[in-house]
Write a protein that holds these residues in place. Structure first.
Motif, mmCIF file in Angstrom:
data_model
loop_
_atom_site.group_PDB
_atom_site.id
_atom_site.type_symbol
_atom_site.label_atom_id
_atom_site.label_comp_id
_atom_site.label_asym_id
_atom_site.label_seq_id
_atom_site.Cartn_x
_atom_site.Cartn_y
_atom_site.Cartn_z
ATOM 1 N N LEU A 42 16.357 6.797 40.064
ATOM 2 C CA LEU A 42 17.127 5.667 39.550
ATOM 3 C C LEU A 42 18.233 5.228 40.505
ATOM 4 O O LEU A 42 18.541 4.058 40.600
ATOM 5 C CB LEU A 42 17.736 6.031 38.185
ATOM 6 N N LEU A 45 20.711 9.361 32.524
ATOM 7 C CA LEU A 45 20.436 7.922 32.567
ATOM 8 C C LEU A 45 21.741 7.123 32.583
ATOM 9 O O LEU A 45 21.915 6.209 33.393
ATOM 10 C CB LEU A 45 19.591 7.515 31.351
ATOM 11 N N ASN A 46 22.680 7.506 31.706
ATOM 12 C CA ASN A 46 23.942 6.773 31.635
ATOM 13 C C ASN A 46 24.745 6.915 32.912
ATOM 14 O O ASN A 46 25.304 5.943 33.432
ATOM 15 C CB ASN A 46 24.780 7.285 30.450
ATOM 16 N N SER A 73 23.637 7.661 35.882
ATOM 17 C CA SER A 73 22.974 6.969 36.986
ATOM 18 C C SER A 73 23.325 5.489 36.978
ATOM 19 O O SER A 73 23.554 4.870 38.020
ATOM 20 C CB SER A 73 21.449 7.117 36.874
ATOM 21 N N ARG A 74 23.375 4.949 35.758
ATOM 22 C CA ARG A 74 23.744 3.545 35.610
ATOM 23 C C ARG A 74 25.159 3.306 36.152
ATOM 24 O O ARG A 74 25.420 2.329 36.843
ATOM 25 C CB ARG A 74 23.703 3.192 34.114
ATOM 26 N N SER A 75 26.066 4.245 35.844
ATOM 27 C CA SER A 75 27.444 4.094 36.349
ATOM 28 C C SER A 75 27.478 4.145 37.867
ATOM 29 O O SER A 75 28.247 3.412 38.493
ATOM 30 C CB SER A 75 28.354 5.212 35.824
ATOM 31 N N ARG A 91 26.451 0.840 39.116
ATOM 32 C CA ARG A 91 27.485 -0.156 38.841
ATOM 33 C C ARG A 91 28.632 -0.021 39.854
ATOM 34 O O ARG A 91 29.087 -0.999 40.432
ATOM 35 C CB ARG A 91 28.012 0.023 37.403
ATOM 36 N N ARG A 118 17.210 -3.373 35.770
ATOM 37 C CA ARG A 118 17.532 -1.979 35.495
ATOM 38 C C ARG A 118 16.718 -1.386 34.337
ATOM 39 O O ARG A 118 16.128 -0.315 34.448
ATOM 40 C CB ARG A 118 19.029 -1.877 35.171
ATOM 41 N N ARG A 119 16.681 -2.066 33.209
ATOM 42 C CA ARG A 119 16.027 -1.537 32.022
ATOM 43 C C ARG A 119 14.539 -1.287 32.275
ATOM 44 O O ARG A 119 13.976 -0.252 31.919
ATOM 45 C CB ARG A 119 16.234 -2.520 30.858
ATOM 46 N N GLU A 147 14.052 1.757 34.435
ATOM 47 C CA GLU A 147 14.268 2.997 33.676
ATOM 48 C C GLU A 147 13.054 3.323 32.807
ATOM 49 O O GLU A 147 12.587 4.462 32.759
ATOM 50 C CB GLU A 147 15.514 2.863 32.783
ATOM 51 N N LEU A 198 17.064 6.009 25.755
ATOM 52 C CA LEU A 198 17.798 4.837 26.222
ATOM 53 C C LEU A 198 18.602 4.175 25.108
ATOM 54 O O LEU A 198 19.344 3.231 25.356
ATOM 55 C CB LEU A 198 16.829 3.814 26.822
#
Lengths: 191, 361
Positions: free
Chosen positions: A48, A88-89, A91-93, A96, A138-139, A142, A161
């Motif tokens: 990711l 997952l969260n 990785s998103r940060s 960002r 992104r979604r 994932e 998710l």
């Protein structure tokens, strides 16, 4: 010594899906989870965020978060799910933060993420596929990673998710359609 | 989700290659970040804070074994916590003395593979040992994060250089379908018998797919393929001729080959399609376009393989994966054994629990 034997084989039970005795629920300890799932979780994060160092940080942070979340420890299934969602969260940060940093750099960069360092080791067709995956929203990315690499069911993906199974389905089919368009040449027309 | 299996395959392969490139199978798991350690068990936090990180992780490892396997809280960690200044592992499992001959451990499967529910976990030992109890006791197996009870079974294995001993781990029944299985053997430094010590730990995570169980009846000459309990297909088959009968018992798919050569007494055939190996001596499921009459008329005529009509063999090849179960309850040949392949399910559970070549308890 007897109490410490790894497998209490005299008391064998069906391994999963069956309710455990309510009096003494199964306990899970973090070091075992860490040793067992570290590689899987770092790979998931790397798929990711595209670089191994950030992926390792993400997984360390996920375990720190698990320590704080004592509730998740009471149920081993919940612990793994909690770790996955954390990864997952987090990785998103990472992504960002990276985007914010890039904006401040004010340097023209291509839209898609820069190719990861490890890509040099990959074959051409894999590289093309991964570039197409990185270009996805992104979604969708994932969902495809969880579906086709982690092998999770639609329901598990939805839980990981925090979205509906309907969203999982639509993200997956949109993602696959985009890959099909991007990789049409690689796939060839025949067969 | 997608109608294009080639795209799906391409995506799976690319993601898998990328994942392996990020963290290789051989790379050891690094220590957990120190800041997170004390929270595991507040009762023991003083120990963690006082000891250097390396020692703390050693304790963590032992606690892992104890907590992960005793199930209840009765004996949890007391042996460890009470260890005081001495190294806690010494009071738990027998250590190898300095200068012990090293026994190197390796796994057959690579991490994050998806296999069928009949797949044994196979570990190799670099030399024969005399005591497997510490190895067994240092093992923790989690299915979807939950500790399960299984056992190792040891056998001599010829033909693999540097791997004279094979240890197979299984549960009493097949693995649960659609599950994540993690195997951890914290054997490093433990005794493998007088003068012998394990050199390294093992860790493996793999996934199981749907429960694919195939039953082949020699009476009806029918193969019944079940997918998570539901009948997925039935195919007519031709099994081994009377002079070359198919072995009886439970087999597991060991390898797949789209087109291979098969040789044996009186035959040397290349381009055999859709082959799925079941035994080391060479029983396969495969396409047999030359044998359609016998397949359709229930006549056993092969060299021991299970012959299928080409379209059935192709469907089956796409459907099954390594580790899927193929049962021959009434075939007329000798009984399937572990020496013949993944004959793990042909050993009774009570015999399995004793450990085979070495006692495990």
């Amino acid at each position: 010594m007897a109490a410490l034997t790894a497998m209490d084989i005299g008391r064998d039970v069906q391994p999963s899906g069956l309710p455990h005795a309510p009096a003494e629920p199964a306990r899970v300890d973090i070091p075992t989870l860490y040793n067992a799932h570290w590689r899987y979780l770092v790979r998931l994060a790397a798929l990711l965020v595209d670089d191994t160092a950030s992926a390792e940080d993400v997984v360390q942070d996920a375990f720190v978060a698990l320590h704080r979340k004592a509730d998740a420890l009471r149920d081993p299934d919940a612990a793994l799910g909690y770790l996955r969602t954390s990864v997952l969260n987090l990785s998103r940060s990472v992504i960002r933060r990276r985007q914010v940093a890039r904006k401040h750099l004010k340097v023209a960069e291509p839209e898609a993420t820069a190719p990861a360092d490890q890509d040099v080791l990959l074959r051409d067709e894999h590289r093309a596929t991964l570039a197409a995956v990185r270009a996805l929203p992104r979604r969708q990315r994932e969902v495809l990673v969880l579906r086709y690499w982690s092998g999770l069911s639609e329901r598990e993906i939805a839980e990981s998710l925090g979205i509906s199974t309907g969203s999982v389905k639509s993200s997956a089919s949109r993602g696959m359609a985009a890959l099909q368009r991007a990789l049409g040449a690689e796939l060839g027309g025949a067969s | 989700m997608s109608d294009d299996p080639r795209l799906e395959r391409m995506l799976r392969d690319a993601l898998d290659a990328s994942a392996r490139a990020s963290v290789g199978d051989e790379r050891p798991v690094p220590p957990m970040r120190s800041g997170s350690a004390p929270v595991v068990a507040p009762r023991r936090s003083r120990w963690y804070l006082a000891a250097p990180l390396a020692a703390a992780l050693l304790v963590v490892a032992v606690v892992a074994i104890v907590l992960g396997t005793t199930g209840g809280s009765a004996g949890n960690g007391h042996a460890v916590a009470g260890g005081g200044g001495t190294s806690p592992t010494q009071s738990v499992l027998p250590q190898a003395p300095p200068g012990a001959k090293p026994v190197h451990l390796s796994m057959q499967l690579s991490d994050n593979t998806q296999v069928g529910v009949g797949m044994p976990v196979i570990a190799y030992l670099s030399r024969p040992i005399t005591d497997a109890r510490a190895f067994e006791a240092a093992t923790t197996v989690l299915v979807n994060g939950r500790a399960v009870h299984g056992s190792w079974y040891f056998e001599r294995r010829s033909g693999l250089t540097g791997k004279p001993i094979e240890a197979d781990f299984r549960l009493e029944h097949y693995w649960p379908a659609h599950a994540t299985v993690s195997v951890s053997v914290r054997a490093k430094g433990l005794s493998a018998g007088p003068g012998l010590g394990f050199q390294n730990n093992l860790a493996l995570t793999f996934r199981t797919g749907a429960a694919h169980v195939v039953t082949v009846s020699d009476k009806t000459h029918q193969m019944t393929v079940r997918d998570d309990g539901k009948v997925w297909a039935k195919f007519p088959v031709s099994l081994g001729a009377p002079q070359t009968p198919t072995m009886r018992g439970t087999k597991v798919i060991m390898e797949k080959g789209l087109s291979i050569c098969m040789r044996g007494p009186g035959y040397d055939e290349c381009g055999v399609k859709d082959t799925q190996r079941l035994t080391l001596s060479g029983e396969y499921l495969h396409s047999a376009p030359w044998n359609v009459f016998n397949i359709e008329h229930g006549i056993d005529s092969s060299n021991g393989c299970t012959n299928l009509a080409p379209k059935d063999a192709a469907k089956l090849y796409k459907f099954l994966e390594i580790g899927d179960v193929v049962r021959y309850p009434d075939a007329s040949g000798s009984a399937m054994t572990m020496a013949e392949g993944y004959g793990d399910w042909d050993v009774s559970w009570s015999a399995w629990k004793t450990g085979g070549l070495y006692r495990t308890s």
